[in-house]
Design a protein around this motif. Structure first.
Motif, PDB file in Angstrom:
ATOM      1  N   ILE A  57       0.801  -1.204   0.029  1.00 38.20           N
ATOM      2  CA  ILE A  57      -0.132  -0.056   0.056  1.00 38.20           C
ATOM      3  C   ILE A  57       0.969   1.205  -0.097  1.00 38.20           C
ATOM      4  O   ILE A  57       1.693   1.461   0.811  1.00 38.20           O
ATOM      5  CB  ILE A  57      -0.986   0.033   1.496  1.00 38.20           C
ATOM      6  N   ALA A  58       0.760   2.007  -1.186  1.00 42.92           N
ATOM      7  CA  ALA A  58       1.483   3.108  -1.271  1.00 42.92           C
ATOM      8  C   ALA A  58       0.441   4.520  -0.625  1.00 42.92           C
ATOM      9  O   ALA A  58      -0.631   4.508  -1.135  1.00 42.92           O
ATOM     10  CB  ALA A  58       1.972   3.448  -2.496  1.00 42.92           C
ATOM     11  N   PHE A  59       1.200   5.219   0.165  1.00 43.11           N
ATOM     12  CA  PHE A  59       0.353   6.352   0.452  1.00 43.11           C
ATOM     13  C   PHE A  59       1.043   7.676   0.405  1.00 43.11           C
ATOM     14  O   PHE A  59       2.280   8.025   0.920  1.00 43.11           O
ATOM     15  CB  PHE A  59      -0.040   6.422   2.089  1.00 43.11           C
ATOM     16  N   TYR A  60       0.416   8.650  -0.291  1.00 41.95           N
ATOM     17  CA  TYR A  60       1.165  10.073  -0.616  1.00 41.95           C
ATOM     18  C   TYR A  60       0.077  10.953  -0.142  1.00 41.95           C
ATOM     19  O   TYR A  60      -1.165  11.117  -0.365  1.00 41.95           O
ATOM     20  CB  TYR A  60       1.576  10.183  -2.006  1.00 41.95           C
ATOM     21  N   PHE A  61       0.872  12.259   0.480  1.00 34.44           N
ATOM     22  CA  PHE A  61      -0.126  13.338   0.594  1.00 34.44           C
ATOM     23  C   PHE A  61       0.650  14.775   0.755  1.00 34.44           C
ATOM     24  O   PHE A  61       2.066  14.427   0.764  1.00 34.44           O
ATOM     25  CB  PHE A  61      -0.784  13.104   2.271  1.00 34.44           C
ATOM     26  N   ALA A  62       0.181  15.684   0.734  1.00 35.70           N
ATOM     27  CA  ALA A  62       0.710  17.028   0.525  1.00 35.70           C
ATOM     28  C   ALA A  62      -0.477  18.032   0.836  1.00 35.70           C
ATOM     29  O   ALA A  62      -1.397  18.177   0.087  1.00 35.70           O
ATOM     30  CB  ALA A  62       1.203  17.153  -0.953  1.00 35.70           C
ATOM     31  N   GLU A  74      -2.726  10.104  10.730  1.00 35.42           N
ATOM     32  CA  GLU A  74      -2.278   8.514  11.458  1.00 35.42           C
ATOM     33  C   GLU A  74      -2.953   7.684  10.246  1.00 35.42           C
ATOM     34  O   GLU A  74      -4.149   7.810   9.770  1.00 35.42           O
ATOM     35  CB  GLU A  74      -3.062   8.839  12.434  1.00 35.42           C
ATOM     36  N   VAL A  75      -2.027   6.644  10.342  1.00 35.58           N
ATOM     37  CA  VAL A  75      -2.623   5.288   9.570  1.00 35.58           C
ATOM     38  C   VAL A  75      -2.731   4.184  10.402  1.00 35.58           C
ATOM     39  O   VAL A  75      -1.939   3.856  11.152  1.00 35.58           O
ATOM     40  CB  VAL A  75      -1.469   5.049   8.421  1.00 35.58           C
ATOM     41  N   LYS A  76      -3.797   3.577  10.291  1.00 34.42           N
ATOM     42  CA  LYS A  76      -4.121   2.447  11.098  1.00 34.42           C
ATOM     43  C   LYS A  76      -4.452   1.161  10.465  1.00 34.42           C
ATOM     44  O   LYS A  76      -5.180   1.344   9.318  1.00 34.42           O
ATOM     45  CB  LYS A  76      -5.328   2.561  12.284  1.00 34.42           C
ATOM     46  N   ASP A  77      -4.274   0.001  11.026  1.00 34.60           N
ATOM     47  CA  ASP A  77      -4.441  -1.128  10.264  1.00 34.60           C
ATOM     48  C   ASP A  77      -6.008  -1.708  10.788  1.00 34.60           C
ATOM     49  O   ASP A  77      -6.583  -0.976  11.439  1.00 34.60           O
ATOM     50  CB  ASP A  77      -3.431  -2.230  10.599  1.00 34.60           C
ATOM     51  N   PRO A  78      -6.572  -2.906  10.377  1.00 31.84           N
ATOM     52  CA  PRO A  78      -7.801  -3.381  10.640  1.00 31.84           C
ATOM     53  C   PRO A  78      -7.985  -3.490  11.985  1.00 31.84           C
ATOM     54  O   PRO A  78      -8.940  -3.611  12.724  1.00 31.84           O
ATOM     55  CB  PRO A  78      -8.004  -4.733   9.979  1.00 31.84           C
ATOM     56  N   SER A  82      -1.711   1.658  15.064  1.00 30.43           N
ATOM     57  CA  SER A  82      -1.109   2.675  14.429  1.00 30.43           C
ATOM     58  C   SER A  82      -0.071   2.233  13.343  1.00 30.43           C
ATOM     59  O   SER A  82       0.917   1.755  14.205  1.00 30.43           O
ATOM     60  CB  SER A  82      -1.011   3.759  15.448  1.00 30.43           C
ATOM     61  N   LEU A  83      -0.150   2.508  12.346  1.00 35.58           N
ATOM     62  CA  LEU A  83       1.165   2.006  11.628  1.00 35.58           C
ATOM     63  C   LEU A  83       1.983   3.383  11.142  1.00 35.58           C
ATOM     64  O   LEU A  83       3.178   3.187  10.877  1.00 35.58           O
ATOM     65  CB  LEU A  83       0.647   1.492  10.139  1.00 35.58           C
ATOM     66  N   PHE A  96       3.976   0.786   2.598  1.00 32.42           N
ATOM     67  CA  PHE A  96       4.102  -0.462   3.756  1.00 32.42           C
ATOM     68  C   PHE A  96       3.083  -1.507   3.321  1.00 32.42           C
ATOM     69  O   PHE A  96       2.502  -1.591   2.327  1.00 32.42           O
ATOM     70  CB  PHE A  96       3.357   0.231   4.909  1.00 32.42           C
ATOM     71  N   THR A  97       3.436  -2.668   3.782  1.00 36.09           N
ATOM     72  CA  THR A  97       2.907  -3.802   3.678  1.00 36.09           C
ATOM     73  C   THR A  97       1.637  -4.191   4.474  1.00 36.09           C
ATOM     74  O   THR A  97       1.814  -4.149   5.699  1.00 36.09           O
ATOM     75  CB  THR A  97       4.121  -5.064   3.904  1.00 36.09           C
ATOM     76  N   ALA A  98       0.781  -4.757   3.842  1.00 36.61           N
ATOM     77  CA  ALA A  98      -0.706  -4.752   4.598  1.00 36.61           C
ATOM     78  C   ALA A  98      -0.536  -6.562   5.067  1.00 36.61           C
ATOM     79  O   ALA A  98      -0.918  -7.152   4.064  1.00 36.61           O
ATOM     80  CB  ALA A  98      -1.760  -4.589   3.512  1.00 36.61           C
ATOM     81  N   ASN A  99       0.066  -6.621   6.235  1.00 37.18           N
ATOM     82  CA  ASN A  99      -0.073  -7.932   6.770  1.00 37.18           C
ATOM     83  C   ASN A  99      -1.299  -8.544   7.236  1.00 37.18           C
ATOM     84  O   ASN A  99      -1.288  -9.761   7.505  1.00 37.18           O
ATOM     85  CB  ASN A  99       0.989  -7.918   7.818  1.00 37.18           C
TER      86      ASN A  99
END
Length: 224
Positions: A57-62, A74-78, A82-83, A96-99
């Motif tokens: 999963i690629a995440f870009y912001f500006a 903030e990015v969180k998994d299922p 907090s990732l 990052f990798t979605a485990n």
């Protein structure tokens, strides 16, 4: 004539096999690119789904405008772990990798602003399959399959290069917006400083005239 027809038929068959192979081998990607206006004291969350583990999963912001061009992310998994947690960040590009299988959340918080809104560009990309380069060597032959594989590798490289160009364009767009905001802010400060300076000069001039007139008026009264 029969040989030319046979060659044309062979080329058509190779093209058909190549297209079918590319459609089955090429890495499909889900990408979401949005621009969102985060109001003051607002927390906006966006979600993406990973149906199998080990996806990338690629995440870009500006932050394009508003306040000091910063925001909390903030990015969180299922499992609500907090990732990624960032405070007062202007922009970022993460992979990052979605485990785990499930829904991943990407939240922007503008709690630090009293009234300033923040305009945020962001993109969330989910890769569904392994890279074509990871296909087993046994699947690569010397016929149409090899040509399809070479075509897929070329498409993969072109996709990566186009993605880099897109990121660079977004980076320059962000820099342009920030520099433009700096110019506008500087221009506003210069205007109000000049206006205040002119008002002080007029007030000081009027005060000097008043003092001088008062002085001569007092001198005339004492002489008489």
């Amino acid at each position: 004539m029969p040989s030319s027809l046979s060659a044309a038929a062979s080329m058509a068959l190779i093209a058909l096999v190549a297209l079918l192979s590319v459609s089955t081998i090429t890495k499909p990607v889900d990408a979401t690119a949005l621009t969102y206006n985060v109001a003051a004291h607002e927390k906006a969350c966006f979600y993406t789904w990973a149906d199998v583990p080990k996806k990338k999963i690629a995440f870009y912001f500006a932050v394009q405008s508003g306040g000091s061009f910063d925001i909390d992310v903030e990015v969180k998994d299922p499992s609500d772990k907090s990732l990624l947690s960032l405070e007062k960040e202007r922009q970022g590009d993460y992979v990052f990798t979605a485990n785990q299988v499930g829904e991943y959340s990407f939240c922007f918080s503008n709690d630090m602003s009293t009234f300033a809104e923040k305009v945020v560009d962001f993109e969330i990309t989910v890769e569904h399959e392994k890279r074509a380069a990871q296909v087993e060597q046994s699947e690569k032959g010397t016929g149409p399959q090899a040509q399809a594989q070479a075509m897929d590798e070329s498409l993969f490289r072109l996709t990566g290069e186009l993605s880099q160009i897109d990121r660079m364009q977004k980076y320059f767009k962000t820099r342009e917006n920030r520099n433009f905001a700096t110019v506008i802010s500087t221009e506003s400060r210069i205007f109000w400083f000049s206006l205040t300076e002119s008002a002080l000069i007029v007030i000081m001039s009027a005060l000097q005239v008043f003092v001088v007139r008062t002085f001569f008026s007092s001198s005339k009264r004492s002489y008489v």
